[in-house]
Write an enzyme that holds these catalytic residues in place. Structure first.
Site, PDB file in Angstrom:
ATOM      1  N   ASP A 160      -3.645  10.635  37.140  1.00 26.56           N
ATOM      2  CA  ASP A 160      -3.597  12.126  36.798  1.00 26.56           C
ATOM      3  C   ASP A 160      -4.934  12.330  36.504  1.00 26.56           C
ATOM      4  O   ASP A 160      -6.078  11.825  36.738  1.00 26.56           O
ATOM      5  CB  ASP A 160      -2.683  12.226  35.651  1.00 26.56           C
ATOM      6  CG  ASP A 160      -3.239  11.787  34.424  1.00 26.56           C
ATOM      7  OD1 ASP A 160      -4.196  11.071  34.181  1.00 26.56           O
ATOM      8  OD2 ASP A 160      -2.436  12.059  33.258  1.00 26.56           O
ATOM      9  N   CYS A 170      -3.857   6.759  33.775  1.00 29.04           N
ATOM     10  CA  CYS A 170      -4.000   8.216  32.993  1.00 29.04           C
ATOM     11  C   CYS A 170      -4.645   8.058  31.946  1.00 29.04           C
ATOM     12  O   CYS A 170      -5.295   6.933  31.767  1.00 29.04           O
ATOM     13  CB  CYS A 170      -2.535   8.631  32.676  1.00 29.04           C
ATOM     14  SG  CYS A 170      -1.385   7.520  31.509  1.00 29.04           S
ATOM     15  N   THR A 219      -4.095   7.202  28.880  1.00 26.34           N
ATOM     16  CA  THR A 219      -3.914   6.107  28.113  1.00 26.34           C
ATOM     17  C   THR A 219      -3.306   4.878  28.894  1.00 26.34           C
ATOM     18  O   THR A 219      -3.310   3.716  28.204  1.00 26.34           O
ATOM     19  CB  THR A 219      -2.848   6.379  27.005  1.00 26.34           C
ATOM     20  OG1 THR A 219      -1.708   6.917  27.290  1.00 26.34           O
ATOM     21  CG2 THR A 219      -3.359   7.599  25.709  1.00 26.34           C
ATOM     22  N   HIS A 255       3.133 -14.899  34.485  1.00 26.34           N
ATOM     23  CA  HIS A 255       4.462 -15.035  34.113  1.00 26.34           C
ATOM     24  C   HIS A 255       5.480 -13.876  34.406  1.00 26.34           C
ATOM     25  O   HIS A 255       6.804 -14.061  34.462  1.00 26.34           O
ATOM     26  CB  HIS A 255       4.469 -14.909  32.413  1.00 26.34           C
ATOM     27  CG  HIS A 255       3.743 -16.168  31.894  1.00 26.34           C
ATOM     28  ND1 HIS A 255       3.898 -16.392  30.376  1.00 26.34           N
ATOM     29  CD2 HIS A 255       3.270 -17.224  32.463  1.00 26.34           C
ATOM     30  CE1 HIS A 255       3.327 -17.644  30.372  1.00 26.34           C
ATOM     31  NE2 HIS A 255       2.789 -18.137  31.354  1.00 26.34           N
ATOM     32  N   HIS A 310      10.081 -18.346  34.721  1.00 30.23           N
ATOM     33  CA  HIS A 310       9.733 -16.970  34.944  1.00 30.23           C
ATOM     34  C   HIS A 310      10.470 -16.419  36.126  1.00 30.23           C
ATOM     35  O   HIS A 310      10.854 -15.177  35.958  1.00 30.23           O
ATOM     36  CB  HIS A 310       8.027 -17.244  35.370  1.00 30.23           C
ATOM     37  CG  HIS A 310       7.325 -17.735  34.284  1.00 30.23           C
ATOM     38  ND1 HIS A 310       7.363 -17.324  33.012  1.00 30.23           N
ATOM     39  CD2 HIS A 310       6.344 -18.670  34.329  1.00 30.23           C
ATOM     40  CE1 HIS A 310       6.514 -18.017  32.152  1.00 30.23           C
ATOM     41  NE2 HIS A 310       6.128 -18.824  32.928  1.00 30.23           N
TER      42      HIS A 310
END
Length: 140
Positions: free
Chosen positions: A7, A64, A66, A97, A133
């Site tokens: 964004d 973005c 954060t 993992h 995993h």
């Protein structure tokens, strides 16, 4: 090929990541946004994630401000395992993992040099193929 999306809050870091990918000779497709005009992260996070989920791209990177919102948006697409990573160790572990197929970064949180190191570790680390995993991923 990598899917890339951001964004407006992640636009500058996305552009730097694309430059870095070019320097490394890694092909990518930019799913937007294309400038710093205010826009909605779900539009671009989901577009990049759909390209990965549908096989058009092998993996993806979304950004973005954060990294939180765009990672949530990407993870709404079935088949996507998008991890928000703030250091190289997390990028390594999510590949080893979780076989994460998308990386999320916070353009307002993670500095450029650290972000590029995270990108490199994410791209250069292969899934461990550990039975434990694989079993856990199948439960997601």
């Amino acid at each position: 090929m990598l899917a890339i999306g951001s964004d407006h809050g992640g636009y500058d870091l996305k552009c730097r990541v694309m430059e870095h990918l070019k320097e490394r000779g890694i092909a990518y497709k930019d799913f937007g946004c294309y400038d710093k005009s205010s826009c909605d992260y779900p539009d671009f996070g989901k577009a990049a994630a759909r390209a990965v989920a549908e096989g058009e791209c092998d993996r993806g990177i979304v950004v973005c401000t954060t990294g939180i919102g765009i990672s949530i948006a990407a993870n709404k697409v079935p088949g996507i395992r998008c991890a928000l990573c703030t250091d190289p160790y997390l990028a390594k572990m999510t590949r080893l993992h979780n076989n994460a197929n998308m990386l999320a970064l916070g353009g307002g949180i993670t500095g450029e040099n650290l972000a590029l190191e995270i990108v490199d570790v994410f791209l250069d680390t292969e899934f461990s193929q550990g039975e434990n995993h694989i079993r856990r991923i199948s439960k997601l």
